[in-house]
Design an enzyme around this catalytic site. Structure first.
Site, PDB file in Angstrom:
ATOM      1  N   ASP A  48      -0.108   5.115   0.888  1.00 59.09           N
ATOM      2  CA  ASP A  48      -0.330   6.071   1.974  1.00 59.09           C
ATOM      3  C   ASP A  48      -0.456   5.348   3.306  1.00 59.09           C
ATOM      4  O   ASP A  48      -1.314   4.478   3.477  1.00 59.09           O
ATOM      5  CB  ASP A  48      -1.596   6.891   1.706  1.00 59.09           C
ATOM      6  CG  ASP A  48      -1.443   7.790   0.488  1.00 59.09           C
ATOM      7  OD1 ASP A  48      -0.517   8.605   0.494  1.00 59.09           O
ATOM      8  OD2 ASP A  48      -2.228   7.645  -0.463  1.00 59.09           O
ATOM      9  N   ASP A  50       0.864  -1.166   0.000  1.00 55.07           N
ATOM     10  CA  ASP A  50       0.000   0.000   0.000  1.00 55.07           C
ATOM     11  C   ASP A  50       0.914   1.233   0.000  1.00 55.07           C
ATOM     12  O   ASP A  50       2.097   1.146   0.355  1.00 55.07           O
ATOM     13  CB  ASP A  50      -0.880  -0.039   1.250  1.00 55.07           C
ATOM     14  CG  ASP A  50      -1.675   1.231   1.438  1.00 55.07           C
ATOM     15  OD1 ASP A  50      -2.335   1.665   0.486  1.00 55.07           O
ATOM     16  OD2 ASP A  50      -1.587   1.806   2.540  1.00 55.07           O
ATOM     17  N   ASP A  76      -1.562  -0.802   6.017  1.00 54.42           N
ATOM     18  CA  ASP A  76      -1.729  -0.249   7.362  1.00 54.42           C
ATOM     19  C   ASP A  76      -3.179  -0.152   7.801  1.00 54.42           C
ATOM     20  O   ASP A  76      -3.460   0.422   8.858  1.00 54.42           O
ATOM     21  CB  ASP A  76      -1.101   1.145   7.428  1.00 54.42           C
ATOM     22  CG  ASP A  76      -1.913   2.179   6.659  1.00 54.42           C
ATOM     23  OD1 ASP A  76      -2.251   3.226   7.232  1.00 54.42           O
ATOM     24  OD2 ASP A  76      -2.223   1.921   5.482  1.00 54.42           O
TER      25      ASP A  76
END
Length: 691
Positions: A456, A454, A616
């Site tokens: 961001d 991922d 995240d």
């Protein structure tokens, strides 16, 4: 030191009673008893054990002396594993316990060790009297060995402790290290039993976390080699006496125990006869010479072993011990014979050498090591350290220490050997069985074949720019600004979800026209990403480099548009560090739908099960699960929501922990109950459509 003044007098007296010889015990009495027992054992196995009965190389007549045992053939771990014919010397009905042991370093059949009730009792009896060297009635003892199964080492130690009047406290070794430290503080034991590295890791964690001190009087280390550097560190941290023990499941667990003189480990000579032989020729070696330890059991009934080659390297110490005992001693530096790996330039490296070097560093609590063979071999280490000691300085200190090792100095200096050092995710490492210096053959396909990231919150922390753009959009609409932490808490799911959550913080449902106004303004401000306050997440560049060196493909998979994602990567010099970028405008539905992840796999030419996804947030883990790939969740990303309970294969504190985490994940380690990749790819997700 006289025999009467030594705690070893108790063990010598017990040995004399087992041998049925007068006290005080003499060397002559020990050897006469052992010769008699050897003759009985050899006669017994020749009639009762199908394996020994079938040996065509069995000599005629019993041994005339102890040295005459060298005429008899060796028994090997391979013989025990094959069990064709079986070595069992009693009826199955007489077997009280069976232990299955993997054959170290092979893919062959496991070894099976059989015990009668008498065999188990002999071990507990030895533990009882050996424990008296450092434990006293009324003590409390924490036993950090497996204790759930009857007849195992933990259960045997607990039974022995009770006989001595010591209160045993079980501390199962499969529990988190933090639990062991908490137990040690709560119980305040006088004695602790455990494996060397686990107890060192507990000591270093306890010394660094600000909690109460742990201060046992004595520690017994067993089941692994005891490096001098580790012994010194543990004795200093806990200000305790440290005792070493050597033994094997095959020979009845208890084998040799260190006395208070700390000058070697006294052998259990009433039950075992020990030789040291040349590993290549099998010729017996004199005291003081190092070779392979060979054991013959003198009392075991279920599985008696004759000249069993242990695979351990050690030496019998010459001369009497300062404690006054007449029992022979093994040097404490026992290690595996097959543990060395060849290095470029003709040198060799052992786990023992790494242990001595690294456990002298006060930040190193545990480590795992592997030599990856190939065109340019690579020594990869995963180092565990207490959270309070974590930092890049640990890796630097490890590199410096290894560069000074004689075996490594030249190949590291001339570049023929690469060195990779990563931090473990926690204060201890995951070990597959016993610690060893692993070898990965040349040409082996790495797992994972690819790591998908991922963007961001995982590779970059963009919350600063999101916060600035959102507040400007809110201000333009006459709405109050939000603090940074409030924005961090509502991230995830795309721009529309972000705006809806921001407006909902007022406690009233937002007007649709206001929502669209704020959304349009936010998108205008945030596309392309301004990158004024966006920062690189710690370890991002280094991890991508390490994965590239390992031959692992890299991809970025994000709900952000591909052009915007590439602009972010370019800003930090990472665009060339990945093989492909899959943005939210690539065609498939966005995360948590698995479509973007599956597209990345197709571009990389791999199957989803060959990849791991690093993210995240909940959408990241859900997408990986639906795609049928393992997921790693990173704490502290753009989202402040808890990721520990999302079902990821591993949860790490930062990208610095990723290389170590990947070594402990197996292919197909997917959240239980995950949908199949085919079904998930075909099923639209309403949340993704809304994002």
């Amino acid at each position: 030191m006289t025999n009467e003044a030594s705690p070893m007098a108790t063990l010598d007296a017990w040995t004399a009673r087992r041998m049925a010889v007068p006290e005080p015990l003499t060397r002559r009495a020990v050897e006469d008893h052992q010769l008699a027992r050897l003759r009985e054992t050899l006669a017994f196995v020749r009639t009762a054990s199908p394996f020994y009965r079938s040996r065509a190389d069995w000599p005629d007549g019993p041994p005339a002396t102890l040295a005459d045992l060298a005429r008899f053939p060796f028994t090997t771990p391979g013989d025990l594993a094959a069990a064709a014919p079986p070595l069992l010397a009693v009826p199955q009905s007489a077997v009280a316990r069976i232990v299955t042991l993997d054959t170290s370093g092979t893919s062959g059949p496991p070894k099976r060790v059989f015990c009668t009730e008498e065999d188990l009792e002999d071990t507990v009896d030895f533990f009882h009297h050996g424990m008296a060297l450092f434990a006293r009635p009324g003590d409390r003892a924490v036993i950090a060995f497996p204790a759930r199964r009857p007849g195992g080492v933990g259960a045997g130690l607990a039974a022995a402790a009770r006989r001595l009047g010591v209160e045993p406290v079980a501390a199962e070794p499969d529990r988190p290290l933090e639990e062991l430290v908490a137990l040690l503080r709560a119980e305040r034991p006088a004695v602790v039993f455990g494996t060397p590295v686990r107890l060192l890791a507990a000591a270093r964690l306890a010394a660094s976390d600000g909690g109460p001190a742990v201060a046992p009087r004595a520690v017994l280390l067993s089941a692994d080699r005891v490096p001098a550097s580790l012994r010194d560190a543990l004795a200093g941290l806990w200000r305790c006496a440290v005792f070493a023990h050597w033994g094997m499941t095959e020979t009845g667990l208890g084998g040799a125990l260190e006395c208070a003189a700390h000058a070697g480990m006294h052998l259990r000579e009433g039950d075992l006869y020990v030789e040291v032989v040349d590993p290549d020729t099998g010729t017996p070696l004199p005291p003081g010479a190092a070779g392979e330890i060979v054991v013959t059991t003198l009392r075991r009934r279920a599985l008696p072993l004759v000249r069993y080659r242990t695979g351990d390297r050690g030496r019998l110490l010459p001369g009497p011990c300062r404690c006054g005992s007449v029992l022979r001693r093994l040097d404490g530096a026992v290690e595996r014979l097959a543990g060395a790996v060849a290095l470029p330039g003709g040198g060799a490296l052992t786990l023992a050498a790494l242990d001595e070097a690294l456990f002298g560093l006060d930040a190193v609590a545990d480590f795992g090591a592997a030599l990856e063979e190939g065109g340019r071999p690579r020594l990869s280490l995963v180092v565990a350290t207490p959270p309070a000691r974590r930092g890049r300085h640990v890796c630097a200190a490890v590199r410096d220490r290894l560069a000074g090792l004689p075996a490594l100095a030249a190949p590291l200096a001339d570049g023929s050997l690469a060195l990779e050092v990563a931090l473990a995710a926690g204060p201890a490492c995951r070990h597959d069985g016993k610690r060893r210096l692993a070898r990965r053959p040349a040409g082996a396909i790495p797992w994972p074949r690819a790591a998908l990231f991922d963007l961001d919150g995982t590779l970059v922390d963009s919350v600063g720019d999101v916060h600035a753009a959102l507040n400007e959009a809110l201000h333009a609409a006459g709405e109050p600004a939000l603090p940074l932490q409030a924005v961090r808490r509502i991230l995830g799911g795309g721009a529309r979800a972000l705006v809806e959550r921001a407006l909902a913080l007022r406690g009233v449902a937002p007007d649709p026209r206001l929502r669209e106004l704020v959304l349009a303004r936010f998108l205008a401000l945030y596309r392309p990403p301004p990158l004024r306050f966006t920062t690189l997440c710690p370890g991002a560049a280094e991890v991508l480099r390490v994965l590239a060196e390992r031959g692992v493909r890299r991809a970025v998979v994000t709900n952000k548009g591909e052009a915007d994602a590439r602009a972010v990567l370019a800003r930090f010099g990472l665009e060339a560090a990945v093989d492909t970028v899959v943005g939210g405008d690539a065609g498939p539905p966005k995360k948590p739908h698995p479509g973007l992840l599956l597209l990345a796999c197709r571009r990389l030419g791999i199957e989803p099960a060959q990849a791991v996804f690093v993210g995240d947030g909940e959408h990241d883990i859900d997408a990986a699960t639906a795609a049928g790939m393992a997921a790693v969740a990173v704490r502290g990303g753009c989202s402040a929501r808890r990721v520990d309970d999302l079902g990821a294969a591993r949860v790490i504190d930062s990208l610095w922990d990723l290389p170590a985490a990947l070594l402990s994940i197996k292919a197909g380690d997917v959240r239980p109950g995950a949908e199949s990749p085919i079904f998930a790819a075909a099923a639209p997700d309403r949340r993704a459509q809304a994002g």
